[in-house]
Write a protein that holds these residues in place. Structure first.
Motif, PDB file in Angstrom:
ATOM      1  N   GLY A  54       0.899  -1.462  -0.203  1.00  0.00           N
ATOM      2  CA  GLY A  54       0.017   0.088   0.014  1.00  0.00           C
ATOM      3  C   GLY A  54       0.825   1.415  -0.104  1.00  0.00           C
ATOM      4  O   GLY A  54       0.586   2.279  -0.719  1.00  0.00           O
ATOM      5  N   GLY A  55       1.808   1.316   0.899  1.00  0.00           N
ATOM      6  CA  GLY A  55       2.735   2.633   0.823  1.00  0.00           C
ATOM      7  C   GLY A  55       3.601   2.640  -0.651  1.00  0.00           C
ATOM      8  O   GLY A  55       3.636   3.731  -1.002  1.00  0.00           O
ATOM      9  N   GLY A  56       3.730   1.393  -1.324  1.00  0.00           N
ATOM     10  CA  GLY A  56       4.438   1.458  -2.624  1.00  0.00           C
ATOM     11  C   GLY A  56       3.368   2.320  -3.722  1.00  0.00           C
ATOM     12  O   GLY A  56       3.699   3.006  -4.347  1.00  0.00           O
ATOM     13  N   VAL A  57       2.223   1.845  -3.412  1.00  0.00           N
ATOM     14  CA  VAL A  57       1.192   2.258  -4.324  1.00  0.00           C
ATOM     15  C   VAL A  57       0.992   3.754  -4.157  1.00  0.00           C
ATOM     16  O   VAL A  57       0.917   4.635  -4.947  1.00  0.00           O
ATOM     17  CB  VAL A  57      -0.221   1.587  -4.272  1.00  0.00           C
ATOM     18  CG1 VAL A  57      -1.331   2.267  -4.877  1.00  0.00           C
ATOM     19  CG2 VAL A  57       0.115   0.149  -4.710  1.00  0.00           C
ATOM     20  N   LEU A  58       0.680   4.271  -2.899  1.00  0.00           N
ATOM     21  CA  LEU A  58       0.668   5.709  -2.595  1.00  0.00           C
ATOM     22  C   LEU A  58       1.740   6.303  -3.055  1.00  0.00           C
ATOM     23  O   LEU A  58       1.765   7.572  -3.476  1.00  0.00           O
ATOM     24  CB  LEU A  58       0.288   5.761  -1.017  1.00  0.00           C
ATOM     25  CG  LEU A  58      -0.894   5.333  -0.530  1.00  0.00           C
ATOM     26  CD1 LEU A  58      -0.929   5.551   1.018  1.00  0.00           C
ATOM     27  CD2 LEU A  58      -2.269   6.072  -1.096  1.00  0.00           C
ATOM     28  N   TYR A  59       3.102   6.030  -2.914  1.00  0.00           N
ATOM     29  CA  TYR A  59       4.323   6.546  -3.266  1.00  0.00           C
ATOM     30  C   TYR A  59       4.425   6.769  -4.744  1.00  0.00           C
ATOM     31  O   TYR A  59       4.592   8.039  -5.182  1.00  0.00           O
ATOM     32  CB  TYR A  59       5.465   5.758  -2.810  1.00  0.00           C
ATOM     33  CG  TYR A  59       6.804   6.586  -3.310  1.00  0.00           C
ATOM     34  CD1 TYR A  59       7.384   7.563  -2.590  1.00  0.00           C
ATOM     35  CD2 TYR A  59       7.711   6.223  -4.333  1.00  0.00           C
ATOM     36  CE1 TYR A  59       8.538   8.088  -2.950  1.00  0.00           C
ATOM     37  CE2 TYR A  59       8.551   6.557  -4.679  1.00  0.00           C
ATOM     38  CZ  TYR A  59       9.187   7.702  -4.066  1.00  0.00           C
ATOM     39  OH  TYR A  59      10.261   8.206  -4.372  1.00  0.00           O
ATOM     40  N   ARG A  60       3.866   5.735  -5.550  1.00  0.00           N
ATOM     41  CA  ARG A  60       4.075   6.034  -7.035  1.00  0.00           C
ATOM     42  C   ARG A  60       2.997   7.033  -7.438  1.00  0.00           C
ATOM     43  O   ARG A  60       3.090   7.882  -8.367  1.00  0.00           O
ATOM     44  CB  ARG A  60       3.906   4.667  -7.583  1.00  0.00           C
ATOM     45  CG  ARG A  60       5.150   3.778  -7.330  1.00  0.00           C
ATOM     46  CD  ARG A  60       4.970   2.720  -8.169  1.00  0.00           C
ATOM     47  NE  ARG A  60       5.309   3.213  -9.736  1.00  0.00           N
ATOM     48  CZ  ARG A  60       5.353   2.302 -10.894  1.00  0.00           C
ATOM     49  NH1 ARG A  60       5.496   1.109 -10.497  1.00  0.00           N
ATOM     50  NH2 ARG A  60       5.275   2.769 -11.902  1.00  0.00           N
ATOM     51  N   ARG A  61       1.833   6.872  -6.658  1.00  0.00           N
ATOM     52  CA  ARG A  61       0.800   7.666  -7.185  1.00  0.00           C
ATOM     53  C   ARG A  61       0.879   9.269  -6.785  1.00  0.00           C
ATOM     54  O   ARG A  61       0.784  10.278  -7.572  1.00  0.00           O
ATOM     55  CB  ARG A  61      -0.532   7.399  -6.252  1.00  0.00           C
ATOM     56  CG  ARG A  61      -1.959   8.232  -6.893  1.00  0.00           C
ATOM     57  CD  ARG A  61      -3.092   7.863  -6.076  1.00  0.00           C
ATOM     58  NE  ARG A  61      -3.612   6.487  -6.186  1.00  0.00           N
ATOM     59  CZ  ARG A  61      -4.461   6.045  -5.839  1.00  0.00           C
ATOM     60  NH1 ARG A  61      -5.144   6.563  -4.923  1.00  0.00           N
ATOM     61  NH2 ARG A  61      -5.012   4.659  -6.097  1.00  0.00           N
ATOM     62  N   GLY A  62       1.693   9.469  -5.513  1.00  0.00           N
ATOM     63  CA  GLY A  62       2.117  10.682  -5.368  1.00  0.00           C
ATOM     64  C   GLY A  62       3.187  11.303  -6.437  1.00  0.00           C
ATOM     65  O   GLY A  62       3.274  12.504  -6.775  1.00  0.00           O
ATOM     66  N   ARG A  63       4.220  10.458  -6.754  1.00  0.00           N
ATOM     67  CA  ARG A  63       5.191  11.013  -7.599  1.00  0.00           C
ATOM     68  C   ARG A  63       4.500  11.228  -9.125  1.00  0.00           C
ATOM     69  O   ARG A  63       4.898  12.304  -9.684  1.00  0.00           O
ATOM     70  CB  ARG A  63       6.247   9.744  -7.823  1.00  0.00           C
ATOM     71  CG  ARG A  63       6.985   9.571  -6.710  1.00  0.00           C
ATOM     72  CD  ARG A  63       8.290  10.340  -6.305  1.00  0.00           C
ATOM     73  NE  ARG A  63       8.993  10.080  -7.528  1.00  0.00           N
ATOM     74  CZ  ARG A  63      10.177  10.720  -7.697  1.00  0.00           C
ATOM     75  NH1 ARG A  63      10.660  11.474  -6.570  1.00  0.00           N
ATOM     76  NH2 ARG A  63      10.973  10.655  -8.530  1.00  0.00           N
ATOM     77  N   ALA A  64       3.565  10.409  -9.678  1.00  0.00           N
ATOM     78  CA  ALA A  64       2.941  10.583 -10.562  1.00  0.00           C
ATOM     79  C   ALA A  64       2.262  11.976 -10.620  1.00  0.00           C
ATOM     80  O   ALA A  64       2.122  12.515 -11.708  1.00  0.00           O
ATOM     81  CB  ALA A  64       1.808   9.540 -11.029  1.00  0.00           C
TER      82      ALA A  64
END
Length: 68
Positions: A54-64
């Motif tokens: 979940g943290g990885g998904v949120l990190y990538r979404r934030g970067r995008a």
């Protein structure tokens, strides 16, 4: 008068047991006591993996979102 048959003394047989050479005893491997915590540990590991994913998904979404 009773007739008693003579008692013959027979010395005990001097048989020796056959020698059996057993392999050396296996070394004792120390272990922790079984506490029943294996299922709780498995659940905790699953929860930790879900949080990491979940943290990885949120990190990538934030970067995008930052590059858009």
């Amino acid at each position: 008068m009773h007739h008693v048959p003579p008692m013959h003394h027979v010395p005990p047989a001097r048989h020796t047991a056959p020698r059996v050479f057993a392999p050396p005893a296996a070394a004792h491997i120390p272990q922790l006591a079984a506490t029943g915590a294996e299922s709780a540990l498995l659940a905790a590991a699953g929860g930790a993996a879900a949080l990491m994913l979940g943290g990885g998904v949120l990190y990538r979404r934030g970067r995008a979102m930052a590059h858009a």
